[in-house]
Design a protein around this motif. Sequence first.
Motif, short mmCIF file in Angstrom:
data_model
loop_
_atom_site.label_atom_id
_atom_site.label_comp_id
_atom_site.label_asym_id
_atom_site.label_seq_id
_atom_site.Cartn_x
_atom_site.Cartn_y
_atom_site.Cartn_z
N ARG A 13 0.90 -1.04 0.03
CA ARG A 13 0.04 0.04 0.04
C ARG A 13 0.93 1.03 0.04
N LEU B 118 1.62 5.06 0.25
CA LEU B 118 1.11 6.20 1.07
C LEU B 118 1.31 7.49 0.32
N GLY C 83 3.83 10.69 3.08
CA GLY C 83 3.04 9.39 4.09
C GLY C 83 3.75 8.91 4.78
N ALA D 51 4.31 5.72 7.27
CA ALA D 51 3.84 4.46 7.80
C ALA D 51 3.58 4.14 9.22
N HIS E 70 -1.32 0.08 11.61
CA HIS E 70 -2.15 -0.20 10.51
C HIS E 70 -1.81 -1.46 10.07
N ASP F 164 3.00 -0.91 4.35
CA ASP F 164 2.58 0.31 3.85
C ASP F 164 4.12 1.03 3.52
N GLY G 140 5.62 4.94 2.46
CA GLY G 140 5.40 6.42 2.10
C GLY G 140 6.83 6.85 1.81
N SER H 174 8.48 2.86 5.91
CA SER H 174 7.76 1.56 5.47
C SER H 174 7.33 0.78 6.85
#
Length: 347
Positions: free
Chosen positions: A279, A281, A285, A287, A291, A299, A301, A315
Amino acid sequence: MERVKTAIVGASGYTGQELVRLLLMHPGIELVAATSRQEAGRSLGDVFPRFRGMPGSELAFIGPDPDAIAATGAKAAFLALPHGVAAEIARALLERGLKVIDLSADFRLRDPQVYAEFYGHEHPAPDLLGEAVYGLPEVRSNAIAAARLVASPGCYPTSILLPLIPLLKAGLIDPATIVANSMSGVSGAGRKADIPLLFCECNESVRAYGVPKHRHLSEIEQELSLAAGDKVTITFIPHLIPVNAGIATTTTAMLKPGVDAAAVGEALEKAYADADFVRLLGKGGCADTKHVTRTNFIDIGWEHDARTGRVLLMSAEDNLGKGAGSQALQSFNLLFGLEPMAGLQLV
């Protein structure tokens, strides 16, 4: 659909427990063997009360005997064993026709001399290194699907490699400037009695460890070198933080002269546009482990520091999930042609 009969060798540790959870719920898997010398004879539900009442929880642990495992009809086995121990049983199960997904470090490295350097003993099965596939599904899905021996990546390497590989392949960053700082939950050290891991030692405490040459550095540099097409040496600083599970990694590197920072986001989008479990971001973003725990998602970003010319990659993943058990299951789905997200939805 006929379910694939599957074994977990070393099922009583934290990663083994996560594999038990995932496999009991997987629609395409029948868990037929779970091994543990210490827990042999006891049922999964007795050892792990959280699984009581679940179909399959009555399965009793057995000892790690390859003939007994093969006699269950298992077609595949996950090995959640310490390095140096996994190789012997991996060979035995391969000889009996099972496919093997090894979660130890025994088959992650291509060079047995590098293994000896980082793990302190000679490689126990160097003849198998040539066929083992490094099981990073977003990078080697086709090779995993055709393999009989998959070396599932370490938790720290997964959090570092997935953000960096697209940038190295695109030639956007200077490999010599890479610095990775990671923070991991205490479960990453395994399920064992060890004074530095006691609650009173870890609670209200954050500390670096394993510097300057953590064992995972060997596979990180191997895979980054393959992506860059040249030898890559990085600085890696792992930290222990007082949470049960989760890894947060911030990696920095200098952009090469003339590279527009926007190319970072474009490279990540191109690499992972169709990746089920990555995912993105976007720019800015950050991470958060909150989440991603108990999921197979990572995740990612990023940001650009115009003052220093550095790109910042953030991450987050679950060290027992995307960093271990669920990523191994992701490879299993590829091995047996199952739906990529089978058994890996949010639970």
